[in-house]
Motif scaffolding. Structure first.
Motif, PDB file in Angstrom:
ATOM      1  N   ILE A  27       0.815  -1.224   0.000  1.00  0.00           N
ATOM      2  CA  ILE A  27       0.000   0.000   0.000  1.00  0.00           C
ATOM      3  C   ILE A  27       0.844   1.267   0.000  1.00  0.00           C
ATOM      4  CG2 ILE A  27      -1.967  -1.155   1.085  1.00  0.00           C
ATOM      5  CD1 ILE A  27      -1.218   0.349   3.710  1.00  0.00           C
ATOM      6  N   GLY A  28       2.162   1.119  -0.070  1.00  0.00           N
ATOM      7  CA  GLY A  28       3.024   2.278  -0.214  1.00  0.00           C
ATOM      8  C   GLY A  28       3.519   2.906   1.077  1.00  0.00           C
ATOM      9  N   LEU A  29       3.250   2.270   2.216  1.00  0.00           N
ATOM     10  CA  LEU A  29       3.799   2.810   3.466  1.00  0.00           C
ATOM     11  C   LEU A  29       5.301   2.594   3.525  1.00  0.00           C
ATOM     12  CD1 LEU A  29       1.239   1.874   6.259  1.00  0.00           C
ATOM     13  CD2 LEU A  29       1.802   4.130   5.375  1.00  0.00           C
ATOM     14  N   ILE A  30       5.736   1.489   2.973  1.00  0.00           N
ATOM     15  CA  ILE A  30       7.161   1.167   2.910  1.00  0.00           C
ATOM     16  C   ILE A  30       7.549   1.169   1.433  1.00  0.00           C
ATOM     17  CG2 ILE A  30       8.908  -0.596   3.365  1.00  0.00           C
ATOM     18  CD1 ILE A  30       7.067  -1.711   5.557  1.00  0.00           C
ATOM     19  N   ALA A  31       8.644   1.839   1.118  1.00  0.00           N
ATOM     20  CA  ALA A  31       9.146   1.829  -0.259  1.00  0.00           C
ATOM     21  C   ALA A  31       9.535   0.394  -0.617  1.00  0.00           C
ATOM     22  CB  ALA A  31      10.353   2.753  -0.381  1.00  0.00           C
ATOM     23  N   MET A  61      -2.626   7.267  14.530  1.00  0.00           N
ATOM     24  CA  MET A  61      -2.663   7.900  13.210  1.00  0.00           C
ATOM     25  C   MET A  61      -3.345   6.943  12.238  1.00  0.00           C
ATOM     26  SD  MET A  61       0.313   9.496  10.715  1.00  0.00           S
ATOM     27  CE  MET A  61       0.371  11.159  11.365  1.00  0.00           C
ATOM     28  N   SER A  62      -4.201   7.492  11.399  1.00  0.00           N
ATOM     29  CA  SER A  62      -4.920   6.669  10.428  1.00  0.00           C
ATOM     30  C   SER A  62      -3.965   6.158   9.357  1.00  0.00           C
ATOM     31  CB  SER A  62      -6.042   7.474   9.770  1.00  0.00           C
ATOM     32  OG  SER A  62      -5.496   8.446   8.891  1.00  0.00           O
ATOM     33  N   MET A  63      -4.332   5.032   8.782  1.00  0.00           N
ATOM     34  CA  MET A  63      -3.525   4.477   7.685  1.00  0.00           C
ATOM     35  C   MET A  63      -3.472   5.476   6.533  1.00  0.00           C
ATOM     36  SD  MET A  63      -2.338   1.599   8.654  1.00  0.00           S
ATOM     37  CE  MET A  63      -1.952   0.564   7.267  1.00  0.00           C
ATOM     38  N   ARG A  64      -4.569   6.161   6.279  1.00  0.00           N
ATOM     39  CA  ARG A  64      -4.611   7.141   5.188  1.00  0.00           C
ATOM     40  C   ARG A  64      -3.598   8.261   5.431  1.00  0.00           C
ATOM     41  NH1 ARG A  64     -10.301   8.638   3.695  1.00  0.00           N
ATOM     42  NH2 ARG A  64     -10.027   6.723   2.535  1.00  0.00           N
ATOM     43  N   TYR A  69       1.705  10.746   4.471  1.00  0.00           N
ATOM     44  CA  TYR A  69       3.008  11.144   4.975  1.00  0.00           C
ATOM     45  C   TYR A  69       4.113  10.433   4.191  1.00  0.00           C
ATOM     46  CZ  TYR A  69       6.730  12.348   8.197  1.00  0.00           C
ATOM     47  OH  TYR A  69       7.884  12.842   8.731  1.00  0.00           O
ATOM     48  N   ALA A  70       3.962   9.126   3.966  1.00  0.00           N
ATOM     49  CA  ALA A  70       4.970   8.360   3.218  1.00  0.00           C
ATOM     50  C   ALA A  70       5.107   8.882   1.787  1.00  0.00           C
ATOM     51  CB  ALA A  70       4.612   6.877   3.217  1.00  0.00           C
ATOM     52  N   ARG A  85       4.060  17.715   5.489  1.00  0.00           N
ATOM     53  CA  ARG A  85       4.481  16.709   6.486  1.00  0.00           C
ATOM     54  C   ARG A  85       4.448  17.305   7.887  1.00  0.00           C
ATOM     55  NH1 ARG A  85      10.112  14.672   4.658  1.00  0.00           N
ATOM     56  NH2 ARG A  85       9.969  16.248   3.054  1.00  0.00           N
ATOM     57  N   GLN A  86       4.938  18.525   8.000  1.00  0.00           N
ATOM     58  CA  GLN A  86       4.920  19.187   9.305  1.00  0.00           C
ATOM     59  C   GLN A  86       3.485  19.339   9.800  1.00  0.00           C
ATOM     60  OE1 GLN A  86       6.858  23.016   9.429  1.00  0.00           O
ATOM     61  NE2 GLN A  86       6.207  23.404  11.527  1.00  0.00           N
ATOM     62  N   ALA A  87       2.594  19.756   8.924  1.00  0.00           N
ATOM     63  CA  ALA A  87       1.193  19.940   9.312  1.00  0.00           C
ATOM     64  C   ALA A  87       0.552  18.623   9.735  1.00  0.00           C
ATOM     65  CB  ALA A  87       0.408  20.567   8.155  1.00  0.00           C
ATOM     66  N   LEU A  88       0.843  17.554   9.001  1.00  0.00           N
ATOM     67  CA  LEU A  88       0.311  16.239   9.373  1.00  0.00           C
ATOM     68  C   LEU A  88       0.769  15.843  10.775  1.00  0.00           C
ATOM     69  CD1 LEU A  88       0.639  14.063   6.134  1.00  0.00           C
ATOM     70  CD2 LEU A  88      -1.423  14.340   7.517  1.00  0.00           C
TER      71      LEU A  88
END
Length: 142
Positions: A27-31, A61-64, A69-70, A85-88
């Motif tokens: 799902i793209g969380l990890i490259a 934190m939600s998966m979305r 972030y990723a 990213r800072q805002a998240l």
């Protein structure tokens, strides 16, 4: 020197399952993880990133949001990416801080209840043996 771990070793090191690691990659969380002879090889940077993801997830934190972030991280240090990213993370930190306040209040109430039970069950408490620790008819007061 960089250490490389198999998926089973990375799972053990991070507390996740091999299935979860594969899913996070899907799902793209990890490259995409480097492979040798078809087997994933997790490096130090991969493990640090996964440990960060575990902490984000553990704090709600939600998966979305983790995926966003990723995605932003892969864009590199562009002004837009860094700002978002800072805002998240700031939004997430505010939610974690609110959760901590709630947890702290709940813990104080639990501790007060424990103290009450301790006072009721103390050997020298007058009539302690005759006092029930809760009343089934008053569940809301428990």
């Amino acid at each position: 020197m960089t250490t490389f771990l198999s998926i089973a070793e990375a799972a053990a090191a991070t507390g996740l399952t091999a299935t979860t690691l594969r899913y996070y990659e899907q799902i793209g969380l990890i490259a995409p993880i480097e492979r040798r002879s078809g087997a994933r090889r997790y490096g130090d940077a991969d493990l640090r990133w996964i440990e960060f993801l575990v902490r984000l997830r553990a704090t709600g934190m939600s998966m979305r949001d983790m995926q966003r972030y990723a995605e932003l991280l892969r864009q590199g240090p562009t002004p837009e990416s860094v700002t978002e990213r800072q805002a998240l993370l700031e939004d997430h930190a505010r939610r974690v801080e609110a959760d901590l306040v709630t947890l702290s209040d709940t813990l104080a109430r639990i501790r007060a209840k424990i103290s009450g039970y301790a006072a009721l069950t103390a050997p020298d408490a007058p009539g302690a043996a005759d006092v029930p620790l809760c009343s089934p008819s008053r569940r809301s007061a428990a």
